[in-house]
Enzyme design. Structure first.
Site, short mmCIF file in Angstrom:
data_model
loop_
_atom_site.label_atom_id
_atom_site.label_comp_id
_atom_site.label_asym_id
_atom_site.label_seq_id
_atom_site.Cartn_x
_atom_site.Cartn_y
_atom_site.Cartn_z
N HIS A 141 60.02 40.42 70.45
CA HIS A 141 60.02 38.97 70.30
C HIS A 141 58.87 38.17 70.05
O HIS A 141 58.79 36.95 70.24
CB HIS A 141 60.84 38.61 71.64
CG HIS A 141 62.07 39.22 71.66
ND1 HIS A 141 62.02 40.30 72.49
CD2 HIS A 141 63.29 39.16 71.21
CE1 HIS A 141 63.19 40.83 72.52
NE2 HIS A 141 64.14 40.27 71.62
N GLY A 142 57.82 38.61 69.64
CA GLY A 142 56.44 38.29 69.34
C GLY A 142 55.56 37.90 70.46
O GLY A 142 54.63 36.92 70.31
#
Lengths: 421, 190, 260
Positions: free
Chosen positions: B155-156
């Site tokens: 999710h970064g």
């Protein structure tokens, strides 16, 4: 109050529970004031001891099941892990293994008590039959459990006993394959045996509940075999028998502890410490000691179907016992001839046990056949005939009477007919 | 339960008096001993559920640091979890020490995340505090995000060279794990 | 209730009969009854314990001789703490063995063992073991002492039972005569003789000593909990004796006035 139970319990919290579900009233009635014959000897403690055994087996079993793996590649190793790595795992394992032996010792004494004192007679026939059912389920549970460590004896006992069912005509082979889940005892068999072994003790629990419930309808038998006439013949179960049973429980634990801590493998088989090998049959396949008499009966006749039938018959015959024994007098105390044959039966059963442990050759074969023959003779011939012919001793008037004085009934008075409830 | 039972089950034919107190004492001692006995039976069952010896034997892990090159790192498995062992370069150490704490979601000075005298070694749990993936960045060829530390592909989330969360959805820094230096080239985790 | 002599007699007779039966009920050996030499062990009896020095010498024998063919796979290197090795010694023993693992490319490789590893097996699987031993499978030794009737006495007897076959005895090829092995023909060639190992502590290395030591070690490996079990057992039995006495006293007091 609408539908609520009228409770006498003082404590408000317990009273709240008791009015909605009268467990406390029930316990007070069944285990508190319950009028129990005051002349029990210690042989009457073995029912309670059986309950203690069942609880020990379930408790140790549940914790063992947390660490055991029911897969053929891992079962033996998982048991070794329990013995070595799990905290007190060795204690759980030896406790469970020797607990099974203790369970059978206790139940066998309990059964023989019933045979001696006529506890199976009217009105306790159903109580007795529930007991025989409990015994059968115990045997099944023990057999299934023995397979789980997946040692040589585990595997080969499973193979021999499941193969017995192939003796059933027509459908035998199909039934056996269904039991195995394959074409021989293998992983599917082990997996399902584990599931059933976990299940049956709870079935046992239910049967024991019915057994005790039936007992509480008729009340207990006693060494004299005559029904209590009034409160002078009984005592409340608590504290008299709760305390007396505690003594028995302590002695039980002494024996159990000695086995577990100092001779944990004495009653077992060395071969079961060899991992199961389907390609190598051990020279002597024998079950654990408590199945030896039935193993001897199984091997008493050369025919497979004959042996299987005789073995099952030897237990099923017990269901008919209340009707096979025709004597109106309950307790062997007043049956001098039956008493002798009772001990002969005991010796025959011990003999069968020894025969079962030996190779079926030499003297052991005829010895096993004689003992088997006596066993069936005892139940099928002796009991019906002796019941009609035996001159029994005169019964005392009541349970209190032999202690409080007043001798037996005058000579000439026939033995009292069995009292109706 | 026994109390309610004995109060309603008074059929025992005994007289009160000195006998009663002796009996009560015996009963008390016997009852207490039975309770001890019951406890002695229950304790092994409860204890059997505690971590077993084989589990405890794997509770500590010794890691040899010698093969870990500067700028690189390894992932080791400790108590079933992945753990980053990263050998930081001088530049990475400097960036970690000088990063402004005010910008951080979970501020922590670099000195609290390494051992004194061994600041080139960063040893943290490899489980992203967002939803549990293993962030990339232990190998020099991995994407390491804007802060030179780790980049979580799920999710970064982006961590810096002290494994502190700087960007993305993760709420907290990569958790510290207990460890000690046995020598300059050997640590014991756990 | 008074314990009537009759009831006690009856119970005693049953007990005696069962005990006698249990002696009979030892599994019958095939045809011949081979009597084992009776050996005294440090770990026998209620108060027995493992002679640490003997167990360590026994481990040396297992390590140098037996482990070439026999696995000990249920035991861990850390179990050696129980026979008195220090943690560092255990680490060193483990590190001197190589155990299977996979490398970073997933290919089979080896790494030094850790104390938490199981003892390394000499062969990767049963087929390899049989191939290296004329088709015979050297049994795992982890519980061998419990897996044979006679236990430690039996294993000692086998190790010391290699003698020349009696005249006229037909020994099959590839097998060895052993006085105590059922059937007398054992696949294992004599593993120990006088002087097979040289003990680190200088103890005499005659066969009897070597056999005793390796059996002590193997008995420990099969029963690592033995000493704790005995200790606990004594405490439990003493407590139960006390509790039996107490509960019986309570019972007698309670039942004193009951006419039965």
């Amino acid at each position: 109050m609408v539908g609520l139970h009228q409770s006498d319990v003082k404590n408000p919290v317990l009273r709240w529970i008791d009015t909605r579900l009268p467990v406390i009233t029930m316990l007070q009635k069944e285990y508190g004031v319950f009028p129990t014959p005051k002349n029990f000897n210690y042989f009457w403690a073995f029912g309670g001891l059986s309950m203690v055994c069942l609880m020990i087996m379930i408790a140790t079993g549940i914790f063992l099941a947390m660490a055991y793996t029911p897969n053929t590649t891992m079962a033996f190793d998982s048991v070794e892990r329990i013995m070595r790595d799990v905290n007190y795992g060795w204690l759980l394992r030896y406790g469970h293994e020797n607990g099974a032996s203790m369970f059978f010792i206790v139940v066998y004494v309990h059964m023989f008590r019933g045979l001696y004192y006529g506890s199976y007679k009217y009105p306790r026939e159903l109580l007795w039959m529930l007991g025989v059912t409990i015994f059968l389920v115990m045997m099944a549970t023990g057999f299934l459990g023995y397979v789980l460590p997946w040692g040589q004896m585990s595997f080969w006992a499973a193979t021999v006993i499941t193969n017995l069912f192939s003796a059933i005509p027509v459908v035998g082979e199909t039934i056996v394959q269904w039991m195995w889940g394959g074409f021989s005892v293998d992983n599917p068999t082990l997996n399902r045996f584990f599931s059933l072994h976990y299940l049956l003790p709870f079935v046992l629990f239910g049967l024991v509940f019915l057994h005790v419930a039936a007992l509480h309808v008729t009340g207990s038998n006693n060494p004299l075999g005559i029904e209590p006439k009034g409160p002078q013949d009984t005592l409340p179960f608590h504290p008299y028998y709760t305390v007396k049973d505690s003594v028995a429980i302590c002695v039980f634990f002494l024996v159990f502890a000695f086995l577990v801590f100092f001779a944990p493998n004495y009653l077992g088989h060395a071969d079961n410490y060899i991992p199961a090998n389907p390609l190598s049959t051990p020279p002597h396949i024998v079950p654990d000691w408590y199945f030896l008499p039935f193993y001897a009966i199984l091997r008493a006749v050369p025919s497979k179907l004959g042996g299987v039938s005789l073995m099952f018959a030897s237990i099923l015959i017990l269901y008919l016992l209340p009707w096979l024994d025709t004597c109106k007098v309950r307790s062997a105390k007043f049956r001098p001839i039956y008493r002798v044959f009772f001990w002969v039966l005991v010796i025959a059963c011990i003999t069968l046990g020894v025969v079962g442990s030996q190779q079926p050759e030499g003297i052991w074969v005829p010895l096993g056949q004689v003992a088997t023959a006596y066993y069936f003779f005892h139940f099928l011939v002796l009991l019906p005939v002796l019941g009609k012919l035996e001159p029994t001793l005169p019964l005392p008037e009541s349970i209190s009477q032999p202690v409080l004085g007043g001798g037996p009934l005058p000579a000439g008075a026939a033995a009292k007919p069995m009292e109706k409830a | 339960m026994a109390d309610t039972m004995s109060s309603t089950a008074h059929a025992s034919p005994h007289a009160p008096g000195p006998d009663v107190t002796k009996r009560d004492f015996l009963q008390l001692v016997a009852g207490a001993s039975a309770a001890i006995g019951a406890g002695a039976i229950v304790w092994p069952m409860v204890d059997s559920m505690n971590p077993s010896k084989d589990v405890l034997a794997l509770a500590e892990l010794e890691v040899d640091l010698a093969p870990v090159a500067v700028g690189g790192g390894i992932i080791v498995s400790w108590r079933g979890q992945p753990v980053f062992v990263r050998h930081r370069t001088e530049a990475e150490i400097k960036a970690a020490e000088e990063a402004p704490l005010g910008e951080m979601r979970d501020p922590a000075p670099d000195s609290e995340r390494v051992k004194e005298g061994h600041s080139q070694w960063l040893i943290v749990s490899a489980i992203c505090t967002h939803l549990g993936c293993i962030p990339l960045g232990i190998k020099p060829s991995d994407p390491r995000g804007e802060f030179g530390g780790w980049f979580c592909p799920c999710h970064g989330s982006q961590y810096d060279t002290a494994a502190r969360i700087r960007k993305g959805p993760a709420p907290r820094n990569l958790p510290l794990v207990p460890y000690a230096f046995l020598s300059d080239t050997k640590i014991k985790i756990g | 209730m008074r314990i009537r002599p009759r009831n006690l007699l009856g119970a005693g007779l049953i007990g005696a009969a069962l005990l006698a039966a249990s002696l009979f009920a030892a599994p019958a050996r095939a045809a011949e009854e081979i009597e084992l030499p009776s050996v005294s062990w440090s770990f026998s009896g209620l108060f027995g314990s493992f002679d640490r020095a003997a167990a360590q010498r026994g481990f040396q024998i297992y390590n140098e001789v037996c482990s070439n063919c026999h696995s000990l796979k249920e035991a861990y290197y850390r179990d050696l703490i129980g026979i008195g090795l220090s943690p560092q010694q255990v680490k060193d023993v483990a590190a001197s063995k190589r155990v299977p693992t996979t490398d970073d490319n997933g290919q089979p490789a080896e790494r030094p063992a850790l104390p938490s590893d199981h003892f390394r097996s000499p062969f990767p699987n049963e087929k390899a073991a049989r191939a290296a031993n004329n088709g015979g499978l050297p049994p795992d030794q982890s519980v061998i002492v419990k897996a044979r009737e006679g236990g430690p006495d039996y294993v000692y007897a086998i190790l010391t039972g290699y003698v020349d076959p009696p005249p006229g005895f037909k020994l099959m090829s590839g097998l060895n005569y052993n006085k105590y092995f059922p059937g007398h023909q054992i696949a294992m060639p004599q593993p120990l003789r006088d002087g097979t190992v040289t003990y680190i502590d200088g103890t005499s290395n005659v066969l009897d000593q070597e056999a005793r030591d390796v059996v002590t070690f193997l008995t420990y490996i099969a029963n690592p909990e033995l000493e704790e079990r005995h200790r606990m057992g004594i405490k439990v039995m003493l407590f139960l004796l006390l509790l039996t006495g107490l509960s019986y006293a309570v019972k007698r007091k309670l039942w004193a006035n009951v006419h039965h």
